[in-house]
Enzyme design. Structure first.
Site, mmCIF file in Angstrom:
data_model
loop_
_atom_site.group_PDB
_atom_site.id
_atom_site.type_symbol
_atom_site.label_atom_id
_atom_site.label_comp_id
_atom_site.label_asym_id
_atom_site.label_seq_id
_atom_site.Cartn_x
_atom_site.Cartn_y
_atom_site.Cartn_z
ATOM 1 N N LYS A 300 0.810 -1.230 0.000
ATOM 2 C CA LYS A 300 0.000 0.000 0.000
ATOM 3 C C LYS A 300 0.840 1.276 0.000
ATOM 4 O O LYS A 300 0.455 2.275 -0.605
ATOM 5 C CB LYS A 300 -0.960 0.011 1.191
ATOM 6 C CG LYS A 300 -2.092 -0.996 1.040
ATOM 7 C CD LYS A 300 -3.182 -0.787 2.073
ATOM 8 C CE LYS A 300 -4.315 -1.783 1.858
ATOM 9 N NZ LYS A 300 -5.513 -1.439 2.617
ATOM 10 N N ASP A 338 -10.524 3.170 1.590
ATOM 11 C CA ASP A 338 -10.709 2.725 2.989
ATOM 12 C C ASP A 338 -11.237 3.866 3.847
ATOM 13 O O ASP A 338 -12.107 3.683 4.699
ATOM 14 C CB ASP A 338 -9.373 2.260 3.592
ATOM 15 C CG ASP A 338 -8.928 0.908 3.054
ATOM 16 O OD1 ASP A 338 -9.796 0.132 2.615
ATOM 17 O OD2 ASP A 338 -7.713 0.641 3.067
ATOM 18 N N GLY A 486 -16.723 -4.394 10.749
ATOM 19 C CA GLY A 486 -15.736 -4.330 9.684
ATOM 20 C C GLY A 486 -16.271 -4.753 8.331
ATOM 21 O O GLY A 486 -15.778 -4.301 7.297
#
Length: 519
Positions: A300, A338, A486
């Site tokens: 990432k 995200d 989540g």
């Protein structure tokens, strides 16, 4: 999307007994195989008549092969003698395909088989191991195999890196365009998986899968070829998407994105990409057909440096989880979905709670709130920057205090030692977000904070989604807090990625249903 009727899905059967081979053949049929490769060299048999019985009783069209270097044949002469005997028998019984390895594919053996056959096709094959499989090397090998006069040629190539698969795709296209002898190609090993999943895009007409319970590195599960990837719909115009990660086998992305592509009628495929060097991956797979990527661990942060442009929010976070190749100029653009996924999930839950209590506002319900964040890794950074942009006051707890301090400085927040989390209660109605791995399987009995301390929080979010209902969420519910799991963050970030992949097209309800039903 056009349906390909010429695509054949097969699996390789290596069994010790004739009985096991017969059982596996039936299992392959049930799992969707169109044909099977019967590796006769793996079998224990005392007389050729036993092999004859197996071939006569076959329940699927078959490729009969007898590979070199079998541990059962220490004597070279014995192996070659039995091999020729088995191949001749297969031709006499008119088995659909007979595979001859390059080590025995001398002109006289091929010529004898071609003379005897009526309908069966002869495959000349070679296993390439060691060294870099360059275009030149593969081209020479293909020319050599074509000279045998076989109907089809087959290459199994050991690959060390995913980038080694690119020459294989080049060879598939070359053989198709030049109308030479048809080529079956497979890159062996974990990094070779895309040779089967993307092969049909480059003209492959044979795709190999692994039988349930017999996982083979580099092969997709037989059932997934038709159920998940639907390779019969992949063609030259199919755009390629995938998840870049290492390891990548755990990713649930293909189970979500592929059905979503089909649901919207978008000609795309989403595949696992086991990448060691992300910069080299983008250098090799640089054409516009490789259109978009999810980025997982450990890439990432390195992915940011591979992008030509990075969305400002992703740049401030220092990590991207989505990369899009811009069609107009081929440039790589990085995003982080995200962040919005987590923040909007929390905002929606808070708004629902406010509505119930008779309060509604257009201002973000996070604004002005004291936001307590546990964890300062990649997910923690995304959440911290997201809630900061909504006007929250951020306090960060992390086992490594220095990391908490660094993140707090980046978002003008405060960092406190992890040990003080249970006693931290400057006000009521706070928001708690767990962005650490505490409570994840297999340690599902763990929680980052005591149940008593949870009474100070209006809402609790947990980024962990295995299990879906963590101990933290259970205890938060018991003390009356609103909760967000989540799984909700996962589905939102996936929808965000899908919109970037398709330029705004995303079947949100459909994707949400898949996640909540199957994950």
């Amino acid at each position: 999307m056009g349906f390909r009727q010429d695509l054949l899905v097969y699996t390789t059967l290596e069994c010790e007994s004739l009985e096991e081979m017969a059982v596996c053949m039936q299992k392959a049929k049930e799992e969707g195989a169109d044909l099977v490769e019967l590796c006769i060299d793996s079998l224990t048999f005392s007389h050729i008549s036993q092999v004859e019985h197996l071939l006569k009783q076959r329940t699927l069209p078959s490729i009969v092969s007898f590979r070199p270097n079998s541990p059962r044949y220490s004597c070279r002469e014995n192996w070659k003698k039995t091999c020729v005997q088995v191949l001749n028998l297969a031709v006499e019984l008119d088995v659909e395909f007979v595979e001859v390895d390059r080590e025995v594919a001398c002109d006289e053996v091929i010529c004898e088989l071609m003379t005897k056959r009526s309908n069966c096709k002869i495959i000349a094959s070679s296993h390439v191991n060691g060294g870099n499989p360059t275009k030149e090397r593969l081209c020479n090998l293909i020319t050599n195999l074509q000279s045998t006069g076989a109907d089809i040629i087959k290459l199994v190539i050991d690959v060390a890196y995913i980038t080694d698969v690119a020459p294989v795709f080049h060879m598939l296209t070359h053989c198709q365009v030049s109308m030479q002898v048809p080529l079956i190609a497979r890159a062996a090993g974990d990094r070779g998986l895309i040779s089967q999943l993307l092969g049909p895009k480059y003209g492959a007409f044979f795709v190999c899968g692994s039988l349930g319970g017999k996982s083979t590195p580099g092969l997709p599960a037989l059932t997934s070829i038709k159920d998940v990837y639907k390779l019969e719909y992949v063609n030259t115009d199919t755009r390629v998407f995938g998840v870049i990660s290492n390891p990548v086998g755990h990713s649930k992305g293909p189970l979500l994105h592929n059905p979503a592509f089909r649901h919207t009628g978008y000609n795309g495929i989403y595949v696992p990409l086991l990448v060691d060097n992300i910069k080299e991956f983008f250098r090799v797979f640089s054409c516009n057909d490789y259109a978009g990527f999810s980025v997982g661990l450990p890439h990432k942060e390195a992915a940011v440096r591979c992008c030509d442009e990075v969305d400002p929010l992703a740049k401030s976070i220092g990590a991207v989880n989505t990369i899009i190749r811009r069609p107009s100029d081929g440039k790589l653009i990085g995003y982080n979905t995200d962040c919005e996924a987590c923040v909007t999930a929390i905002e929606e839950a808070l708004r629902e709670r406010q509505k119930t209590n008779g309060h509604a506002s257009n201002v973000s319900p996070i604004a002005g709130k004291l936001f307590v964040l546990v964890g300062a890794g990649g997910a923690g950074r995304a959440i911290a920057f997201g809630v900061k942009s909504r006007g929250a006051r951020v306090v960060i707890f992390n086992r490594k205090y220095e990391r908490a301090k660094a993140l707090a400085a980046a978002v003008s927040g405060e960092a406190l030692p992890y040990e003080q989390l249970n006693d931290f209660c400057p006000e009521k109605g706070m928001i708690l977000a767990n962005a650490s791995a505490v409570g994840m399987q297999p340690r599902t009995d763990q929680t980052p904070i005591s149940k008593e301390a949870l009474k100070s929080y209006e809402l609790v979010f947990d980024a962990v989604y295995t299990p879906r209902n963590t101990r933290l969420l259970q205890e938060a519910t018991e003390v009356g807090a609103a909760v967000v799991g989540g799984v909700e963050m996962f589905v939102r970030q996936a929808i965000g990625q899908f919109k970037l992949f398709t330029n705004g097209l995303a079947p949100e309800d459909f994707m949400r249903r898949i996640v909540y039903e199957q994950f």
